[in-house]
Design an enzyme around this catalytic site. Sequence first.
Site, short mmCIF file in Angstrom:
data_model
loop_
_atom_site.label_atom_id
_atom_site.label_comp_id
_atom_site.label_asym_id
_atom_site.label_seq_id
_atom_site.Cartn_x
_atom_site.Cartn_y
_atom_site.Cartn_z
N ARG A 46 0.72 -1.23 -0.15
CA ARG A 46 -0.03 0.06 0.10
C ARG A 46 0.99 1.23 0.09
NH1 ARG A 46 -1.47 1.63 4.75
NH2 ARG A 46 -2.08 -0.29 5.40
N TYR A 98 -17.51 16.63 -13.71
CA TYR A 98 -18.11 15.36 -13.61
C TYR A 98 -18.83 15.37 -12.46
CZ TYR A 98 -17.71 10.72 -12.83
OH TYR A 98 -18.11 9.16 -12.37
N ASP A 170 -8.16 19.28 -13.02
CA ASP A 170 -8.66 17.99 -13.67
C ASP A 170 -8.39 18.02 -15.28
OD1 ASP A 170 -9.91 15.71 -14.54
OD2 ASP A 170 -11.32 15.71 -13.17
N LYS A 195 -9.28 6.93 -18.36
CA LYS A 195 -9.56 7.29 -19.92
C LYS A 195 -8.37 7.50 -20.67
CE LYS A 195 -13.17 7.87 -17.42
NZ LYS A 195 -13.31 8.63 -16.11
O1 P1T Z 1 -13.97 7.01 -13.05
P1 P1T Z 1 -12.92 7.69 -12.32
O2 P1T Z 1 -11.62 6.95 -12.73
O3 P1T Z 1 -13.25 7.38 -10.86
O4 P1T Z 1 -12.67 9.00 -12.55
C1 P1T Z 1 -13.74 10.07 -12.28
C2 P1T Z 1 -13.30 11.46 -13.18
C3 P1T Z 1 -12.68 12.50 -12.81
N1 P1T Z 1 -12.69 13.45 -13.57
C4 P1T Z 1 -13.08 13.49 -14.83
C5 P1T Z 1 -13.26 14.64 -15.55
C6 P1T Z 1 -14.07 12.51 -15.16
O5 P1T Z 1 -14.59 12.19 -16.34
C7 P1T Z 1 -14.30 11.24 -14.20
C8 P1T Z 1 -14.82 10.16 -14.63
N2 P1T Z 1 -15.79 10.20 -15.79
C9 P1T Z 1 -16.59 9.39 -16.42
C10 P1T Z 1 -16.78 8.17 -15.74
C11 P1T Z 1 -17.43 9.92 -17.41
O6 P1T Z 1 -17.81 9.12 -18.16
O7 P1T Z 1 -17.64 11.19 -17.58
#
Ligand code: P1T
Length: 395
Positions: A46, A98, A170, A195
């Site tokens: 961890r 988001y 972000d 992503k």
């Molecule tokens: O899903 P995760 O890896 O926890 O990420 C969250 C997140 C953070 N910031 C942005 C700009 C994001 O688009 C996302 C996650 N977004 C999606 C799952 C979506 O389909 O928009």
Amino acid sequence: MKFETRAIHDGQAPDPVTGAVTVPVFQTSTFQQDAPGRHRGYEYARTGNPTRSALETALASLEGGKHALAFSSGVAATNAVFSLLKQGDHIVAGDDLYGGTYRLLERVFSKWGITTTYADGGDPESFRRAMRSSTRLVWVETPTNPLLKIVDIKAIAKESRNRNVLVAVDNTFASPFFQNPLSLGADIVVHSTTKYIAGHSDLVGGAVVVNDDEVYRELKFLQNAAGAVPGPWDAWLTLRGLKTLAVRMKAHEENALFLANFLSRHPGVKRVHYPGLKSHPGHRLAARQMSGFGGMIGLELKGSLKETDRFLSRLKLFTLAESLGGVESLVSNPARMTHASIPRQQRLARGIADTLVRLSVGIENKADLKEDLVQALSGETAARGGLPKGSPVYL
Ligand code: P1T
């Protein structure tokens, strides 16, 4: 070294023990100590794992930052940044973001006395007006999810520096290939590596990149103390993905620009949100602060939700799914999917129509993607021409 080279080499030298050309997957929970408290850099997985360290080195390099930390999801990375704050602190966040980030602010951190004011992403002045003496953090996405607004990072960073407020960006939608917020004055960069960075829709992950040693130490403490770390396999898959980030982003952008141009001229389309279009209000700013416009498109069709649903159901190559940034094209309806956690009135006030469709343009052949949109749109147009309800639409 240039981006493409760093993506393949930084943090990823051949293994010194075996010569393995790719970083090994260190599938272990713990590490032998030579004497109590005397170890070889790793003690418990961890706290640290060599596969994860390689990923963190590569991520820092791609963002032009000094330090990176990998997390088990983008939300976990965001959570760590918000956890830098304490009770009574205030956040100014961009108003288009988001849904999960909004949920974290409004349903988790608000319980602990951390409040958020939302500012108009298109107007740096509105961030200045929203700041209070208790403001500790400014949080923006740019381009934003889902409306693809462009926020002026330099202007916001300048205002925040005068007040000793941290600026977090972000950078998920742009990816480090098209935008490096630290070089524009931001203090913290956050990614959902789920992503574009990992890029193959096969894992969930997150990252934070910073320059400041003190902020890094606090975040590193939080990474271990709260424990939302990626396992070695996910770290390895993310590393494998990011090696090709440059080639993928060029292809995403080429396809998105082509489709945005086509869609903006289609009679069935009301509005296209894509920063690469000259008609986009943030186009000039995007051209200044980004080196490309990315692969995400927002789309509003003419007609009601029924027509939108028909369009969604007719698409064949664009898969209806949450997420974005993978090699395959995806489509979503933010109001009922990624942004459902924002109350409807709030969503509408922010310009997120119920009928908004979001395309994550993949790297398939662009003519095939266009053909898919053409057939889905013509079905929708023909259906509005008066076919009885439920009739199949033949083209
Ligand atoms: O899903 P995760 O890896 O926890 O990420 C969250 C997140 C953070 N910031 C942005 C700009 C994001 O688009 C996302 C996650 N977004 C999606 C799952 C979506 O389909 O928009």
